[in-house]
Design a protein around this motif. Structure first.
Motif, PDB file in Angstrom:
ATOM      1  N   HIS A 290       0.865  -1.179   0.000  1.00 54.90           N
ATOM      2  CA  HIS A 290       0.000   0.000   0.000  1.00 54.90           C
ATOM      3  C   HIS A 290       0.900   1.226   0.000  1.00 54.90           C
ATOM      4  CE1 HIS A 290      -3.617   2.356   0.691  1.00 54.90           C
ATOM      5  NE2 HIS A 290      -3.005   2.992   1.679  1.00 54.90           N
ATOM      6  N   ALA A 291       0.746   2.094  -0.986  1.00 51.90           N
ATOM      7  CA  ALA A 291       1.599   3.276  -1.115  1.00 51.90           C
ATOM      8  C   ALA A 291       0.773   4.539  -0.910  1.00 51.90           C
ATOM      9  CB  ALA A 291       2.254   3.308  -2.490  1.00 51.90           C
ATOM     10  N   VAL A 292       1.332   5.487  -0.162  1.00 55.58           N
ATOM     11  CA  VAL A 292       0.674   6.759   0.094  1.00 55.58           C
ATOM     12  C   VAL A 292       1.441   7.868  -0.618  1.00 55.58           C
ATOM     13  CG1 VAL A 292      -0.176   8.373   1.822  1.00 55.58           C
ATOM     14  CG2 VAL A 292      -0.088   5.929   2.345  1.00 55.58           C
ATOM     15  N   ILE A 293       0.718   8.672  -1.392  1.00 52.68           N
ATOM     16  CA  ILE A 293       1.319   9.752  -2.174  1.00 52.68           C
ATOM     17  C   ILE A 293       0.605  11.056  -1.824  1.00 52.68           C
ATOM     18  CG2 ILE A 293       1.789  10.627  -4.500  1.00 52.68           C
ATOM     19  CD1 ILE A 293       1.455   7.604  -5.404  1.00 52.68           C
ATOM     20  N   THR A 294       1.380  12.036  -1.391  1.00 55.74           N
ATOM     21  CA  THR A 294       0.816  13.356  -1.099  1.00 55.74           C
ATOM     22  C   THR A 294       1.606  14.402  -1.867  1.00 55.74           C
ATOM     23  OG1 THR A 294       0.092  14.854   0.663  1.00 55.74           O
ATOM     24  CG2 THR A 294       2.218  13.763   0.978  1.00 55.74           C
ATOM     25  N   SER A 295       1.356  15.676  -1.594  1.00 52.33           N
ATOM     26  CA  SER A 295       2.055  16.722  -2.340  1.00 52.33           C
ATOM     27  C   SER A 295       2.043  18.021  -1.558  1.00 52.33           C
ATOM     28  CB  SER A 295       1.387  16.968  -3.701  1.00 52.33           C
ATOM     29  OG  SER A 295       0.191  17.727  -3.529  1.00 52.33           O
ATOM     30  N   VAL A 296       2.877  18.934  -1.992  1.00 49.57           N
ATOM     31  CA  VAL A 296       2.742  20.330  -1.581  1.00 49.57           C
ATOM     32  C   VAL A 296       1.581  20.933  -2.368  1.00 49.57           C
ATOM     33  CG1 VAL A 296       5.189  20.635  -1.036  1.00 49.57           C
ATOM     34  CG2 VAL A 296       4.387  21.007  -3.376  1.00 49.57           C
ATOM     35  N   ASN A 297       1.110  22.093  -1.967  1.00 49.51           N
ATOM     36  CA  ASN A 297       0.160  22.838  -2.793  1.00 49.51           C
ATOM     37  C   ASN A 297       0.922  23.515  -3.926  1.00 49.51           C
ATOM     38  OD1 ASN A 297      -2.801  23.167  -1.583  1.00 49.51           O
ATOM     39  ND2 ASN A 297      -1.363  23.043   0.133  1.00 49.51           N
ATOM     40  N   ARG A 298       0.390  23.437  -5.132  1.00 48.08           N
ATOM     41  CA  ARG A 298       0.969  24.130  -6.288  1.00 48.08           C
ATOM     42  C   ARG A 298      -0.127  24.983  -6.925  1.00 48.08           C
ATOM     43  NH1 ARG A 298       6.099  22.327  -8.197  1.00 48.08           N
ATOM     44  NH2 ARG A 298       5.769  24.047  -9.670  1.00 48.08           N
ATOM     45  N   ASP A 299      -0.521  26.027  -6.213  1.00 47.40           N
ATOM     46  CA  ASP A 299      -1.627  26.859  -6.672  1.00 47.40           C
ATOM     47  C   ASP A 299      -1.325  27.619  -7.959  1.00 47.40           C
ATOM     48  OD1 ASP A 299      -3.328  26.146  -4.571  1.00 47.40           O
ATOM     49  OD2 ASP A 299      -2.550  27.715  -3.253  1.00 47.40           O
ATOM     50  N   GLU A 300      -0.038  27.710  -8.310  1.00 52.35           N
ATOM     51  CA  GLU A 300       0.311  28.443  -9.531  1.00 52.35           C
ATOM     52  C   GLU A 300       0.090  27.613 -10.793  1.00 52.35           C
ATOM     53  OE1 GLU A 300       4.015  25.986  -9.372  1.00 52.35           O
ATOM     54  OE2 GLU A 300       2.405  26.595  -8.052  1.00 52.35           O
ATOM     55  N   LEU A 301      -0.100  26.303 -10.642  1.00 53.18           N
ATOM     56  CA  LEU A 301      -0.324  25.434 -11.793  1.00 53.18           C
ATOM     57  C   LEU A 301      -1.801  25.436 -12.180  1.00 53.18           C
ATOM     58  CD1 LEU A 301       1.851  22.342 -10.750  1.00 53.18           C
ATOM     59  CD2 LEU A 301       2.477  24.202 -12.317  1.00 53.18           C
ATOM     60  N   ALA A 302      -2.068  25.339 -13.465  1.00 51.01           N
ATOM     61  CA  ALA A 302      -3.454  25.394 -13.943  1.00 51.01           C
ATOM     62  C   ALA A 302      -4.316  24.297 -13.338  1.00 51.01           C
ATOM     63  CB  ALA A 302      -3.474  25.302 -15.466  1.00 51.01           C
ATOM     64  N   ASP A 303      -3.739  23.095 -13.155  1.00 55.01           N
ATOM     65  CA  ASP A 303      -4.514  21.990 -12.593  1.00 55.01           C
ATOM     66  C   ASP A 303      -4.112  21.674 -11.159  1.00 55.01           C
ATOM     67  OD1 ASP A 303      -2.043  20.774 -12.879  1.00 55.01           O
ATOM     68  OD2 ASP A 303      -2.820  18.977 -13.883  1.00 55.01           O
ATOM     69  N   GLY A 304      -3.307  22.542 -10.544  1.00 54.95           N
ATOM     70  CA  GLY A 304      -2.881  22.325  -9.170  1.00 54.95           C
ATOM     71  C   GLY A 304      -1.980  21.126  -8.970  1.00 54.95           C
ATOM     72  N   GLY A 305      -1.502  20.551 -10.077  1.00 52.77           N
ATOM     73  CA  GLY A 305      -0.656  19.364  -9.990  1.00 52.77           C
ATOM     74  C   GLY A 305      -1.401  18.056 -10.125  1.00 52.77           C
ATOM     75  N   ALA A 306      -2.693  18.111 -10.450  1.00 51.39           N
ATOM     76  CA  ALA A 306      -3.506  16.895 -10.553  1.00 51.39           C
ATOM     77  C   ALA A 306      -2.959  15.924 -11.593  1.00 51.39           C
ATOM     78  CB  ALA A 306      -4.954  17.261 -10.886  1.00 51.39           C
ATOM     79  N   GLY A 307      -2.457  16.454 -12.691  1.00 51.45           N
ATOM     80  CA  GLY A 307      -1.925  15.591 -13.743  1.00 51.45           C
ATOM     81  C   GLY A 307      -0.730  14.779 -13.276  1.00 51.45           C
ATOM     82  N   ILE A 308       0.124  15.377 -12.444  1.00 52.66           N
ATOM     83  CA  ILE A 308       1.279  14.650 -11.912  1.00 52.66           C
ATOM     84  C   ILE A 308       0.831  13.575 -10.934  1.00 52.66           C
ATOM     85  CG2 ILE A 308       3.402  14.875 -10.549  1.00 52.66           C
ATOM     86  CD1 ILE A 308       3.704  15.941 -13.338  1.00 52.66           C
ATOM     87  N   PHE A 309      -0.191  13.859 -10.131  1.00 53.99           N
ATOM     88  CA  PHE A 309      -0.769  12.820  -9.268  1.00 53.99           C
ATOM     89  C   PHE A 309      -1.195  11.618 -10.115  1.00 53.99           C
ATOM     90  CE2 PHE A 309      -1.486  15.653  -5.547  1.00 53.99           C
ATOM     91  CZ  PHE A 309      -1.252  14.745  -4.520  1.00 53.99           C
ATOM     92  N   ALA A 310      -1.952  11.894 -11.185  1.00 55.37           N
ATOM     93  CA  ALA A 310      -2.459  10.816 -12.030  1.00 55.37           C
ATOM     94  C   ALA A 310      -1.314  10.037 -12.685  1.00 55.37           C
ATOM     95  CB  ALA A 310      -3.391  11.383 -13.098  1.00 55.37           C
ATOM     96  N   GLU A 311      -0.312  10.747 -13.198  1.00 56.67           N
ATOM     97  CA  GLU A 311       0.822  10.073 -13.828  1.00 56.67           C
ATOM     98  C   GLU A 311       1.588   9.217 -12.824  1.00 56.67           C
ATOM     99  OE1 GLU A 311       3.411  12.662 -16.039  1.00 56.67           O
ATOM    100  OE2 GLU A 311       1.710  13.826 -16.800  1.00 56.67           O
ATOM    101  N   THR A 312       1.706   9.690 -11.596  1.00 55.06           N
ATOM    102  CA  THR A 312       2.424   8.928 -10.574  1.00 55.06           C
ATOM    103  C   THR A 312       1.705   7.620 -10.271  1.00 55.06           C
ATOM    104  OG1 THR A 312       3.236  10.988  -9.581  1.00 55.06           O
ATOM    105  CG2 THR A 312       3.336   9.009  -8.226  1.00 55.06           C
ATOM    106  N   ILE A 313       0.381   7.671 -10.151  1.00 56.30           N
ATOM    107  CA  ILE A 313      -0.380   6.441  -9.919  1.00 56.30           C
ATOM    108  C   ILE A 313      -0.257   5.506 -11.120  1.00 56.30           C
ATOM    109  CG2 ILE A 313      -2.679   5.478  -9.499  1.00 56.30           C
ATOM    110  CD1 ILE A 313      -3.396   8.171  -8.172  1.00 56.30           C
TER     111      ILE A 313
END
Length: 314
Positions: A100-123
């Motif tokens: 079971h792997a847990v993935i979190t992030s910093v806030n990236r409010d300057e990005l258009a998608d807030g970093g959602a695409g990187i979350f998806a790519e990581t999974i």
């Protein structure tokens, strides 16, 4: 006269990080140029978790665009987005052999998608290399952009976590750039978009909240169909962060846990050293015994009305 902080009680003592597994993970993270919330947030459980061979990956860099009063993660202007980070996280998960792997992030409010695409790519990268691993993501609020939330859910995490952190009255000092109602809306929207994903949220105590306020938040979370709840003691990471108002006793944590279970949460972790991802694998087993990877299940529901941002959320 200097402000006197309450003395840390004996039940909050933890062992010093050391041992073979601890060093193995530390070296692996440096080799892959990865960040962990364990280190960046100065988690007191790092010695326990790393000695057991687990860690919580923190993606999107090590610099947050927000300045929460409780958090030790660096605040400022983030660097360039690292497009290779998802692959390196996936390699680390594979090398650690995580179930079971847990993935979190910093806030990236300057990005258009807030970093959602990187979350998806990581999974997605991680599923390729570790198909039998289940995945939990601890996400920011994306400023109410539910199209970004949909991007994360489209990668099929088994658990979606978003922490409410504290009671509404304290948001202005604890989470000044966040909104309590927006966090609840995120959790409700996640349930609507993908009813099969377990949802989770966590709070800290010791910042000046009352038991009555906490129970109100618990009810709000259940009304938002949250499955898993975590509650732990806030510990001041540096003198520049919010002071501890008081230390809650183990008996008080038990009372909170009993109340939360009575409200219908599938699983509750409540104790002085509990953190959102502490013993996350055991939390999964408690909420959903036999949980297995969801990569081949049906896709998520479309956004109602096709909009990305929830109406009325700033």
């Amino acid at each position: 006269m200097a402000l006197r902080h309450p003395e840390r009680p004996p039940w909050l003592k933890v062992r010093f990080p050391a041992g073979g597994n601890y060093e193995r993970i530390r070296v692996l993270m440096r080799e892959q140029e990865l960040n962990t919330v364990c280190e960046e947030a100065r988690c007191p459980n790092i010695g326990d978790c790393w000695s057991r061979g687990t860690a919580t990956f923190m993606i999107l860099g090590d610099t947050c665009t927000r300045s929460c009063g409780f958090c030790a993660v660096k605040t400022g202007r983030p660097g360039t987005l690292d497009r290779e980070e998802p692959r390196r996280v996936a390699l680390a998960i594979q090398r650690l052999g995580l179930r079971h792997a847990v993935i979190t992030s910093v806030n990236r409010d300057e990005l258009a998608d807030g970093g959602a695409g990187i979350f998806a790519e990581t999974i997605e990268w991680s599923r390729r290399l570790s198909p039998d691993t289940t995945f939990e993501v601890l996400i920011p609020d994306f400023k109410g952009d539910w199209a970004a939330l949909r991007t994360v859910l489209g990668a099929r995490p088994e658990i979606l976590n978003h922490n409410t952190e504290t009671v509404p009255r304290l948001y202005s000092v604890v989470r000044p750039q966040a909104r309590y109602e927006r966090s609840l809306e995120l959790l409700r929207t996640a349930r609507e978009l993908d009813p099969g994903t377990l949802t989770k949220s966590g709070l800290m105590v010791g910042l000046g909240e009352t038991s009555a306020e906490l129970l109100t938040v618990f009810r709000d979370l259940r009304d938002s169909a949250v499955d898993i709840l975590t509650v732990g003691q806030y510990l001041q990471p540096t003198p520049g962060h919010l002071p501890v108002a008081r230390y809650w006793t183990p008996e008080e944590f038990e009372e909170l846990k009993t109340a939360a279970i009575g409200m219908g949460f599938k699983h509750v972790e409540c104790g002085p050293l509990v953190r959102s991802s502490y013993h996350a694998e055991e939390q999964v087993a408690g909420a959903h015994p036999g949980l297995s990877p969801r990569a081949d299940e049906p896709r998520i529901m479309p956004l109602a009305g096709g909009h990305g941002r929830s109406p009325g959320i700033p």
